[in-house]
Scaffold this motif. Structure first.
Motif, PDB file in Angstrom:
ATOM      1  N   SER A   1      -2.663   0.718  -4.014  1.00 52.26           N
ATOM      2  CA  SER A   1      -1.735  -0.400  -3.870  1.00 52.26           C
ATOM      3  C   SER A   1      -0.753  -0.376  -5.030  1.00 52.26           C
TER       4      SER A   1
ATOM      5  N   ASN B   1      -2.219   7.343   3.944  1.00 51.41           N
ATOM      6  CA  ASN B   1      -2.316   6.290   2.947  1.00 51.41           C
ATOM      7  C   ASN B   1      -3.438   6.671   2.000  1.00 51.41           C
TER       8      ASN B   1
ATOM      9  N   GLY C   1      -4.818   5.086  -0.227  1.00 47.95           N
ATOM     10  CA  GLY C   1      -5.647   3.974  -0.678  1.00 47.95           C
ATOM     11  C   GLY C   1      -5.244   3.416  -2.020  1.00 47.95           C
TER      12      GLY C   1
ATOM     13  N   SER D   1       1.332  -0.561 -10.370  1.00 45.44           N
ATOM     14  CA  SER D   1       0.430  -1.419  -9.599  1.00 45.44           C
ATOM     15  C   SER D   1       0.350  -2.840 -10.120  1.00 45.44           C
TER      16      SER D   1
ATOM     17  N   GLN E   1       0.849  -1.186   0.000  1.00 46.26           N
ATOM     18  CA  GLN E   1       0.000   0.000   0.000  1.00 46.26           C
ATOM     19  C   GLN E   1       0.888   1.241   0.000  1.00 46.26           C
TER      20      GLN E   1
END
Length: 194
Positions: free
Chosen positions: A165, A161, A163, A185, A143
């Motif tokens: 990944s 964060n 959100g 990603s 993340q």
């Protein structure tokens, strides 16, 4: 002509996860993991005194633990900042090292983030618009996390964060309030405008 290649450190199992920053064309600094078979590793630092790194003091230990990815930024020859993964034997943490001299033999190390799931701080990237304002992007674990240092030792740091990944990240900050974060990603490349 051919590229000049210099062996910087050959003392055993050293040299993985290197990061380089050059305050000038004849003064580069290299941070890397030494003793990679030790589960804790060592964060090592090499100060090069010419363009090919054939002169300079021997490598020093910047931190007694440093066993993974790192990112370094050196605004001046005596002021390097290193964000690095550090294990305390129980947990992998993202740490920040503020070097106080040209060889990083003195300075201050500070924990920024500890992952409760023991995920390493991977693919660390850092940019410092000023010597007391560094921005760090890392994947912990998988993340994207972003940390904004509020002073030269990165104490305290503001983190969030968004959100997202990913597997690989890179950050560039032309100004203190303007950062770009690129992330791979597995489904393609994306960039965030902060």
């Amino acid at each position: 002509g051919p590229l000049a290649v210099t062996s910087v450190d050959t003392a055993g199992d050293v040299g993985i996860y290197p990061s380089v920053s050059c305050p000038s064309s004849t003064d580069c600094k290299i941070a890397y993991t030494g003793n990679i078979t030790d589960p804790h590793g060592i964060l090592k630092f090499k100060d090069c005194d010419n363009s090919q790194c054939t002169t300079g003091p021997p490598p020093t230990t910047a931190d007694s633990h440093g066993d993974g990815y790192n990112a370094m930024n050196c605004p001046t020859a005596t002021n390097c900042k290193i964000a690095f993964n550090k294990s305390d034997g129980v947990q992998n943490n993202l740490w920040f090292r503020d070097c106080d001299n040209a060889t990083c033999s003195t300075g201050f190390s500070n924990p920024i983030y500890g992952d409760p799931n023991n995920g390493a701080a991977n693919w660390i990237s850092m940019d410092c618009p000023t010597s007391n304002d560094c921005k760090i992007a890392s994947l912990v674990p998988g993340q994207l996390n972003f940390f904004d240092c509020n002073d030269e030792d990165c104490i305290p740091s503001d983190g969030f964060n968004p959100g997202v990944s990913g597997f690989v990240t890179s950050v560039a900050c032309p100004a203190a309030d303007n950062c770009k974060i690129a992330t791979f990603s597995g489904l393609g490349l994306s960039i965030r405008d902060c």
